[in-house]
Scaffold this motif. Sequence first.
Motif, mmCIF file in Angstrom:
data_model
loop_
_atom_site.group_PDB
_atom_site.id
_atom_site.type_symbol
_atom_site.label_atom_id
_atom_site.label_comp_id
_atom_site.label_asym_id
_atom_site.label_seq_id
_atom_site.Cartn_x
_atom_site.Cartn_y
_atom_site.Cartn_z
ATOM 1 N N SER A 188 36.326 43.100 38.845
ATOM 2 C CA SER A 188 35.095 42.363 38.593
ATOM 3 C C SER A 188 34.527 42.474 37.542
ATOM 4 O O SER A 188 34.662 43.496 36.803
ATOM 5 C CB SER A 188 34.283 42.787 39.816
ATOM 6 O OG SER A 188 34.915 42.538 41.077
ATOM 7 N N ASN A 193 34.373 37.301 39.860
ATOM 8 C CA ASN A 193 34.716 38.170 40.900
ATOM 9 C C ASN A 193 36.184 38.871 40.700
ATOM 10 O O ASN A 193 37.298 38.011 40.109
ATOM 11 C CB ASN A 193 34.700 37.256 42.338
ATOM 12 C CG ASN A 193 33.574 36.640 42.580
ATOM 13 O OD1 ASN A 193 33.006 35.528 42.342
ATOM 14 N ND2 ASN A 193 32.532 37.632 43.121
ATOM 15 N N VAL A 195 39.485 40.731 42.449
ATOM 16 C CA VAL A 195 40.323 40.514 43.531
ATOM 17 C C VAL A 195 41.058 41.660 44.037
ATOM 18 O O VAL A 195 41.764 42.565 43.118
ATOM 19 C CB VAL A 195 41.349 39.237 43.158
ATOM 20 C CG1 VAL A 195 42.456 39.259 44.407
ATOM 21 C CG2 VAL A 195 40.658 37.994 43.117
ATOM 22 N N GLU A 208 44.219 37.690 49.539
ATOM 23 C CA GLU A 208 43.263 38.193 48.520
ATOM 24 C C GLU A 208 42.091 38.245 48.914
ATOM 25 O O GLU A 208 41.232 37.350 49.875
ATOM 26 C CB GLU A 208 43.310 37.310 47.421
ATOM 27 C CG GLU A 208 44.723 36.854 46.632
ATOM 28 C CD GLU A 208 44.693 35.910 45.637
ATOM 29 O OE1 GLU A 208 43.620 35.415 45.198
ATOM 30 O OE2 GLU A 208 45.641 35.518 44.897
ATOM 31 N N LYS A 210 38.102 38.884 47.883
ATOM 32 C CA LYS A 210 37.340 38.543 46.754
ATOM 33 C C LYS A 210 36.491 39.921 46.575
ATOM 34 O O LYS A 210 35.807 40.497 47.812
ATOM 35 C CB LYS A 210 36.399 37.400 47.128
ATOM 36 C CG LYS A 210 35.728 36.900 45.953
ATOM 37 C CD LYS A 210 34.810 35.783 46.367
ATOM 38 C CE LYS A 210 34.114 35.211 45.106
ATOM 39 N NZ LYS A 210 33.418 33.993 45.431
ATOM 40 N N GLN A 211 36.099 40.583 45.418
ATOM 41 C CA GLN A 211 35.242 41.342 45.219
ATOM 42 C C GLN A 211 33.942 41.141 44.526
ATOM 43 O O GLN A 211 34.179 40.209 43.747
ATOM 44 C CB GLN A 211 35.930 42.491 44.432
ATOM 45 C CG GLN A 211 37.217 43.240 44.896
ATOM 46 C CD GLN A 211 37.201 43.633 46.145
ATOM 47 O OE1 GLN A 211 36.415 44.794 46.372
ATOM 48 N NE2 GLN A 211 37.655 43.416 47.249
#
Length: 394
Positions: A188, A193, A195, A208, A210-211
Motif C-alpha cells: 500500500s 491500495n 494487494v 486478491e 485489498k489492503q
Amino acid sequence: MKKKSLMTIASLFLVSGLIACGTTTDNSSTPSSEDSTVSSIDTPAASSSEAGQQSSAPAEESHHYASTWESDKGNHWHSCNDADCDEMGSFGAHTFVKDTKKSVEATCTAKGLLVETCSVCGFTSEIVTPIIPHEFVKDASRSTDATCEVAGVIVEKCAHCPEEKTTNVAALGHKWAADPTDPRNCESTHTKNGVVVEKCPTCKESREVKQPMVKHEWTIAEGQTLTTVSGKTVQKWTCSCGTESYTMQVYDWDFLSPGSNAAGVEGFTPGTDQGHANGMRIAGNGSVYWNFPVVKAGLCQVAVGCNPAPTSILSTQIQQKNTIKINDVESTLIPQGAYNTLGLTTGAFDELLLTEFTATTEMVGSEAKIEITQKASSRLYWGGVVRVTFLPIA
C-alpha cells in the motif's frame, strides 16, 4: 427307614418266633439235666463283640437312580427313586452343540434362530438372535465429492439387501493462505491500495485482498487558502507524497449551506442534546451538506471526522444508517460494518474515509455538493473537519 433295615428286623422277628415255638414244645415234658446240658452246649452265649454287632444298625444300600435324565435350562441329572431321597446323580451343566439343520442365521432384514442340543442329555435350547446391521458400501457412480464451494453427496447400498442411505456432505470451504510468490502482491502507498493474494491449497483458486492505503502525513500549507462561492474558507494541506487536500471545519456552523437541516444548526450550543464536543448529530433521516471547490480533475476522496456515541458503538452498522451523495447522486459508502470495527475512538473525531468520486475537467473551478444523510438515528457525531483529497492522476 431303609428297606434293608426293615428286612433285618423282620428276620429277627421270624427267628424269635421259631425259638419261642420250640421252647413251648419242650416244656410239655420235664427235661433231664442231661438234656439241659446239651442244650447249653449247642447254644453257646454270644460274645461281647458279637452282641455289639447284632445291636448296631446295618450299613445303608447305595441310591437307586432313574435311568432317564431330568434337566432345566442350565443343568441335567438322574433323580433317586428311593423314598424321601432328593439326591441327584450325574449332576452337571449342559454341553450344548449347535444344530446346524434347525438353526437360522440372522440377516439385516430378519431375526435368526439358534438351536442347540446337549450332547449328554439331549436337552434342546432355542434362542432368537437379533437382526444384524446393514453392510453399506459406497456407490461411486451416484456419489459426488464435496468441493470448496459445492456440497457433495454419498450414496451407499447394503451388500446383502436393497437398503440404501444418502448422506449430504457440506461444502469444504476455502482455506485461504497468503501466497507470497504471486506477482500481483503489492504494498500500500499513500495514494494506492495494496494487494495481498491468497490461495486455497485445496482447489488452487486465488483471490486478491485489498489492503488499506497508508495514511497521509498532512502538513498545512501556510497562507494557502481558498474561498467558496458563499465566502467560506477552505484550507490547503500537502503530503510528502505530493498529494494535496482541502479541509473545512465541521463545527464552524457558519459554513453550513442554506437549507441544511442538521439538528442544532440554528441556535446550537455545545453540550446540548444536539451536539457533542464541538460535533453535531443529524436527526433521523436528516442530512447535512457542504459545497466544496473542485481544484483539479481526478479521483477525489471524501473523509469526515466521526465520533461514535458510547451507547451504540458496539452494534450500529454504518452502511445501514447512513448514505452519502455527490451532486445529488448516491455514492458508494466505503466503510462497512459496526462502528467498533472502523478504528473510531469514542470522545475523539477521527477522520473516516466515506467515499470517492471522479472530478471531471468540466467540474474544475466549480463546487461539488457533498451530502450525508442519516436514515435513522445512529448516534454518530460529525466533527473535526471535512477533507477532500485530490489524488494525482496516474
